[in-house]
Each structure stands twice: as C-alpha cells, then as structure tokens.
Design a protein around this motif. Structure first.
Motif, PDB file in Angstrom:
ATOM      1  N   PHE A 103       0.512  -1.264   0.110  1.00 12.66           N
ATOM      2  CA  PHE A 103      -0.066  -0.126  -0.021  1.00 12.66           C
ATOM      3  C   PHE A 103       0.934   1.144   0.147  1.00 12.66           C
ATOM      4  CE2 PHE A 103       0.385  -1.566   4.328  1.00 12.66           C
ATOM      5  CZ  PHE A 103       1.108  -0.709   4.942  1.00 12.66           C
ATOM      6  N   TYR A 117      -4.850   4.834  -2.161  1.00 16.36           N
ATOM      7  CA  TYR A 117      -4.173   3.844  -1.102  1.00 16.36           C
ATOM      8  C   TYR A 117      -3.494   2.519  -1.718  1.00 16.36           C
ATOM      9  CZ  TYR A 117      -7.474   6.458   1.720  1.00 16.36           C
ATOM     10  OH  TYR A 117      -8.321   7.425   2.429  1.00 16.36           O
ATOM     11  N   PHE A 118      -3.703   2.062  -2.698  1.00 18.43           N
ATOM     12  CA  PHE A 118      -3.340   0.891  -3.417  1.00 18.43           C
ATOM     13  C   PHE A 118      -3.355   1.178  -4.893  1.00 18.43           C
ATOM     14  CE2 PHE A 118      -6.164   0.073   0.086  1.00 18.43           C
ATOM     15  CZ  PHE A 118      -5.515  -0.627   1.058  1.00 18.43           C
ATOM     16  N   THR A 151     -14.478  -3.442  -6.035  1.00 20.63           N
ATOM     17  CA  THR A 151     -13.716  -2.449  -5.279  1.00 20.63           C
ATOM     18  C   THR A 151     -14.845  -1.325  -5.137  1.00 20.63           C
ATOM     19  OG1 THR A 151     -12.827  -1.577  -7.209  1.00 20.63           O
ATOM     20  CG2 THR A 151     -11.374  -2.904  -5.670  1.00 20.63           C
ATOM     21  N   LEU A 204      -9.587   5.015  -2.627  1.00 23.62           N
ATOM     22  CA  LEU A 204      -9.306   3.574  -2.545  1.00 23.62           C
ATOM     23  C   LEU A 204      -7.851   3.540  -3.422  1.00 23.62           C
ATOM     24  CD1 LEU A 204     -10.152   1.187  -0.827  1.00 23.62           C
ATOM     25  CD2 LEU A 204     -11.199   0.100  -3.087  1.00 23.62           C
ATOM     26  N   TYR A 205      -7.848   3.887  -4.653  1.00 19.65           N
ATOM     27  CA  TYR A 205      -6.780   3.667  -5.615  1.00 19.65           C
ATOM     28  C   TYR A 205      -5.644   4.890  -5.268  1.00 19.65           C
ATOM     29  CZ  TYR A 205      -8.861  -0.219  -8.004  1.00 19.65           C
ATOM     30  OH  TYR A 205      -9.554  -1.509  -8.142  1.00 19.65           O
ATOM     31  N   LYS A 251      -5.713  -3.515  -7.755  1.00 21.38           N
ATOM     32  CA  LYS A 251      -6.640  -4.451  -6.990  1.00 21.38           C
ATOM     33  C   LYS A 251      -5.579  -5.456  -6.306  1.00 21.38           C
ATOM     34  CE  LYS A 251     -10.818  -7.280  -7.572  1.00 21.38           C
ATOM     35  NZ  LYS A 251     -11.694  -7.885  -8.554  1.00 21.38           N
ATOM     36  N   PHE A 255      -4.124  -4.263  -3.245  1.00 21.63           N
ATOM     37  CA  PHE A 255      -5.316  -4.229  -2.326  1.00 21.63           C
ATOM     38  C   PHE A 255      -5.755  -5.563  -1.479  1.00 21.63           C
ATOM     39  CE2 PHE A 255     -10.173  -3.033  -1.571  1.00 21.63           C
ATOM     40  CZ  PHE A 255      -9.824  -2.725  -0.113  1.00 21.63           C
ATOM     41  N   ALA A 303     -13.220  -5.287   3.323  1.00 18.67           N
ATOM     42  CA  ALA A 303     -12.693  -5.791   2.072  1.00 18.67           C
ATOM     43  C   ALA A 303     -12.403  -7.419   2.393  1.00 18.67           C
ATOM     44  CB  ALA A 303     -11.258  -5.263   1.989  1.00 18.67           C
ATOM     45  N   THR A 316      -2.866  -6.651   0.582  1.00 14.02           N
ATOM     46  CA  THR A 316      -2.874  -5.907   1.889  1.00 14.02           C
ATOM     47  C   THR A 316      -4.165  -6.421   2.948  1.00 14.02           C
ATOM     48  OG1 THR A 316      -2.247  -3.847   0.798  1.00 14.02           O
ATOM     49  CG2 THR A 316      -3.288  -3.720   3.206  1.00 14.02           C
TER      50      THR A 316
END
Length: 218
Positions: free
Chosen positions: A7, A57-58, A40, A54-55, A61, A64, A26, A67
């Motif tokens: 991440f 942070y990661f 997602t 979200l993207y 996919k 994610f 998640a 993680t």
C-alpha cells in the motif's frame, strides 16, 4: 525480514479506525466473492470512501487484496505466536493450537474463508507472492518446534522435521476450513457424522492421538 508493504504511504496516514473499517469490509467482500468477482466500488461505498481514494491507497486491486490478506493472516499469526511463547511442552502447544482453531475459526469465519480463497486463487503470480510472504513464518515456527522436541526426546529423533511441520500445518489448515467454510464443513460431516461439531473435545483428543503416534509416541 522486513514486512513487504503493498500500500502507499497515504494509507498509513489515515486513522487506524478508518484503515480497520476498510480492511474489515474488504475481508468480507473478498472472502465471499473471491478475488476476481470482488467489487472495489462496493467496498469503497460500504467503507464510506470514494473508489478514487481507494486507488490512492493501493496501486492495483492485487495490492489491495494482498494488503487485506496480510491483515487477516497476521491476526492468525499473532495467535500462533502467543501459543508458541507459552510455557507448555510440545504436545501442550499443539493441543492449545487445535483448541484455538475450533473457537477462532467459528468466530472469524470471513478471515478463514479469505485464507481458503487465497489457496484456491488461479492467479499464479498472486499466489506465488502470497505463499512466499505468508507461509514462511508458520513454516519456520513449526520446524523449530519439532526440531526442539526431537532434541529434548519428546518425539522420535528420526522424524523428518520439515515434512512433519508441513503435514502438521496441513492438519491445522484443514481443521480451520472445516469449522468455517461450507464445503469443508460438509466434508467433515461425511467422514465423522452430522453431530461432529458438537464433539469438540472428542476431536481434540483424537487428533492429538493421531499426531502423537505419527511422531513416534506410543
């Protein structure tokens, strides 16, 4: 060995409560829908964030998912480490792990289903990354535990430490799945009867007898 992070720094900067909320939602999505089908957008909506955030942070996919798996499996590993540090002999620790599996798998079914999803994922590159990162700790713990028991004369000195650790971990993994996933629950009932899940103590004693004899104890 330093923990591999999947991440971005921005994920570390948000509150712990927000991180935990995102990861918990998640876990449920990936556990119940699988990596490929997990959405997602659905995760972001339920977590109260935008998919764009979200993207941030990661990167992907896959990152994610990695993680989320790290988070879920680390909780299992913390439990393992606690047991292994207890002042118990070899068989005392093994029995404690089995008992924890029975209770933890029932109360944390999404995490166990996520682990099961991880083991059946068809993405070769993803699985290679996961197995290397997540299995190394438990493998070393079990090998060291068995080696020490051999040196102390608790188990037979001629057992193969690495193979025994591998087989022991497979017993634990199968038990986890059997208390948390539909397929393995039904499979366990076929072998042991419909009332097997009301016979926890019988299962503990039978598994312990099997392990003792497999490791050269009569």
């Amino acid at each position: 060995m330093a923990e591999t992070k999947h991440f971005n720094e921005s994920f570390e900067r948000i509150s712990e409560e927000k991180r935990t909320r995102i990861l918990s939602i998640a876990i449920s999505e990936f556990a119940n829908r699988g990596f490929t089908s997990a959405n997602t957008n659905t995760i972001a909506q339920k977590a109260g964030i935008s998919v764009g955030s979200l993207y941030k942070y990661f990167e992907t996919k896959e990152d994610f998912f990695l993680t989320v798996v790290d988070y879920g499996i680390n909780q299992l590993e913390k439990t393992l480490e606690t047991v292994l540090s207890m002042d118990l002999d070899f068989f005392g620790k093994i029995e404690k792990i089995i008992r924890i599996i029975q209770t933890h798998s029932r109360t944390n079914q999404d995490i166990i289903r996520l682990y099961n999803e991880m083991t059946t994922e068809s993405n070769y590159e993803l699985i290679t990354r996961l197995s290397g990162e997540l299995e190394s700790l438990s493998a070393k713990c079990y090998i060291d535990l068995i080696q020490k028991a051999k040196e102390e004369g608790t188990i037979a000195s001629d057992v193969d430490s690495n193979l025994s650790a591998f087989l022991l971990d497979n017993i634990f993994m199968t038990l986890q799945f059997s208390y948390a996933t539909v397929y393995y629950k039904e499979r366990m009932k076929i072998y042991l009867g419909d009332g097997v899940f009301e016979k926890d103590e019988d299962i503990v004693q039978a598994v312990m007898k099997f392990i003792r004899r497999a490791l050269g104890v009569r």
